[in-house]
Design an enzyme around this catalytic site. Sequence first.
Site, PDB file in Angstrom:
ATOM      1  N   ASP A 167       0.811  -1.211   0.000  1.00  0.00           N
ATOM      2  CA  ASP A 167       0.000   0.000   0.000  1.00  0.00           C
ATOM      3  C   ASP A 167       0.851   1.270   0.000  1.00  0.00           C
ATOM      4  OD1 ASP A 167      -2.433   1.484   0.286  1.00  0.00           O
ATOM      5  OD2 ASP A 167      -2.092   1.625   2.449  1.00  0.00           O
ATOM      6  N   TYR A 474      -6.352  -3.077  12.991  1.00  0.00           N
ATOM      7  CA  TYR A 474      -7.273  -2.040  12.524  1.00  0.00           C
ATOM      8  C   TYR A 474      -8.704  -2.259  13.016  1.00  0.00           C
ATOM      9  CZ  TYR A 474      -3.448  -0.195   9.832  1.00  0.00           C
ATOM     10  OH  TYR A 474      -2.245   0.374   9.475  1.00  0.00           O
ATOM     11  N   GLU A 512       1.274  -0.914  13.938  1.00  0.00           N
ATOM     12  CA  GLU A 512       0.301  -0.139  13.156  1.00  0.00           C
ATOM     13  C   GLU A 512      -1.049  -0.186  13.845  1.00  0.00           C
ATOM     14  OE1 GLU A 512      -0.139  -1.098   8.968  1.00  0.00           O
ATOM     15  OE2 GLU A 512       2.032  -1.270   8.717  1.00  0.00           O
TER      16      GLU A 512
HETATM   17  C1  GCB Z   1      -1.207  -2.207   6.648  1.00  0.00           C
HETATM   18  C2  GCB Z   1       0.068  -2.092   5.897  1.00  0.00           C
HETATM   19  C3  GCB Z   1       0.357  -0.667   5.485  1.00  0.00           C
HETATM   20  C4  GCB Z   1      -0.931  -0.003   5.003  1.00  0.00           C
HETATM   21  C5  GCB Z   1      -1.911   0.010   6.151  1.00  0.00           C
HETATM   22  C6  GCB Z   1      -3.253   0.638   5.764  1.00  0.00           C
HETATM   23  O1  GCB Z   1      -1.451  -3.128   7.351  1.00  0.00           O
HETATM   24  O2  GCB Z   1       1.164  -2.633   6.566  1.00  0.00           O
HETATM   25  O3  GCB Z   1       1.333  -0.676   4.486  1.00  0.00           O
HETATM   26  O4  GCB Z   1      -0.707   1.275   4.506  1.00  0.00           O
HETATM   27  O5  GCB Z   1      -2.163  -1.288   6.551  1.00  0.00           O
HETATM   28  O6  GCB Z   1      -3.422   1.820   5.953  1.00  0.00           O
HETATM   29  O7  GCB Z   1      -4.087  -0.073   5.238  1.00  0.00           O
END
Ligand code: GCB
Length: 605
Positions: A167, A474, A512
């Site tokens: 991404d 997320y 993240e």
């Molecule tokens: C992830 C990836 C990262 C993306 C992010 C997203 O898990 O590691 O490269 O930019 O999610 O924002 O979806």
Amino acid sequence: MRTCQMLYPAESSSRRAVSMDGMWKFSLDERQEGEKNGWKNGVPGREMIPVPASFQDFYTDKDTREYTGDVWYETDFFVPGEWEGMEVGIRFGCATHCAQVYVNGKEAAYHEGGFLPFLVPVTELVAYNAFNKVVVRVNNELSETRIPCGAVKVLKNGKKMSKPYFDFYNYSGLQRPVKLVAFPREHVEDYSVRFELDGADALVHYTVETTGEHPVSVELYDEEQKLAASASGKEGTLHVADAHRWDVGDGYLYEFRIRIADGEKLIDEYADRIGIRTVEIAGRNILLNGRPVYLKGFGKHEDSDIAGRGFNINVMKRDFECMKWIGANCFRTSHYPYSEEIYRMADREGILIIDEVAAVGMFRSLMNFAEASSGKQTSFFTSPTIPQLLAHHLQCVEDMICRDKNHPSVIAWSLFNEPETTDVSSTAYFEKIFEKAAEVDPQKRPRTFAMIGNSGPDTCKCQHLCDFLSLNRYYGWYLLGGYELSDAEEAFRQEMDGWVKKSPERPLIFTEYGADTSAAEHKLPSVMWSQEYQEEYLEMSHRVFDSYDFVAGELVWNFADFQTTEGIMRVNGNKKGIFTRQRQPKAAAWYFKKRWESLPRDYKG
Ligand code: GCB
């Protein structure tokens, strides 16, 4: 001369390093004619482009921006007559992703891997006291045989385009500084340091690699230029009395000077700045100099307007000012090793780095962020290209660690981002990568990898290899977003309870978590994409982090908005930045400032 020499190109009484940055000749090779038409002798046309920079965002037409294939660069350079008898080379900070280098029309080197430096030996290829020509054919095609992984699609009109399995935009070209270097035939090839603390004192264990047999001596100077310790031999220990330790927010650096001499005659001299500190994992804590440190900061990108992924000294400065302002102490070099200048800056500023190799896209998908939790399986690690990919990945791990091992800022290695670890076929591959990192790092820093959403406590087949766990999560964004946020929190806690059962005595950090947020949207009550929702999402995430003792850090995704491939999931890029792409704060930046300034260094320690 080894072409993998990773030492930062520095000048000294015996060494020269001249910048080759500036405007270079440039051409796309749309008809794939460069090779057969002898462009190695000179690139046709009058087009010029800045180096370092990504080539994509200068131009106003889409075919150039999306161009996939070979591009050619050329410049002239002067080699002084005084350098005759020395080793001469051209050192590229990187060439993304593969480069064939020609000097005066002759093949000089080929290099694969777009985010690490390489030195092209040109001693025998150049004319002295004269101008010479270097031509570089850079290829930016993605594949499954190299990291980062992706594919090339050929459109019906014959044009190629990049399909990254990751991404971020596939920026490419000569994106980092290029230097013309000269050093003696007998020279310092490499050095390593590791540390032991002894009360107020410190022991600096060092090794120096040279290309000859003349005696080596080393000296350590403090920031007042006072001699702190000295020793002789290619291996030894420096005893530093009352050592000023390098620490978070206190980037104290000693100068480490290496000399090779023949009696009174100096043969080579190389100096670098090092910081005295230790890093280790003890139970649930990450220890810096024996004291727990809670990681606060970001996943970042090298990404800015116009220059793309090109090293930009101004953006670097601003980024560090923003990180200090907000109270951050750490960042991960997602998803590739960054420009060396950035590590040098982190060394000075006392900011910690989790250094990540470009092993991203090991899950065959153009939207892994959305598909990871859908149950999709791509059997990535059973593909026939795996042996080739593994060989390249091992080389990149070795080169990254060789390049970055002496930076005090680097406290850990991240060896993958979001690979498909739900299948047992991944384990053997991972073992080799983890072993390599341990083998080549003299400081034996902790190793980890960033786990994708579906790699949970009961599904991830490689978690046991990590010295600390790193989760990309997320909940409340890709999963149960908006008014379902309360369910997201419950699901998140359920997963965390699973980790507590599986791995209670190991630190776990978040590499993240984040929510896309438009800097233009305010809405009360919140909706997803508004600044209000970003804060609600963060508050929920932090409630979860704060209730688990083994959570040892939070690196939010992302420091700033960044460019991605266009698509229905991205509004001209990923908008999860806490800062905009222009490095101005969104509302969440003040929220973080308040939180991070109030968390003690040893929070949870
Ligand atoms: C992830 C990836 C990262 C993306 C992010 C997203 O898990 O590691 O490269 O930019 O999610 O924002 O979806």
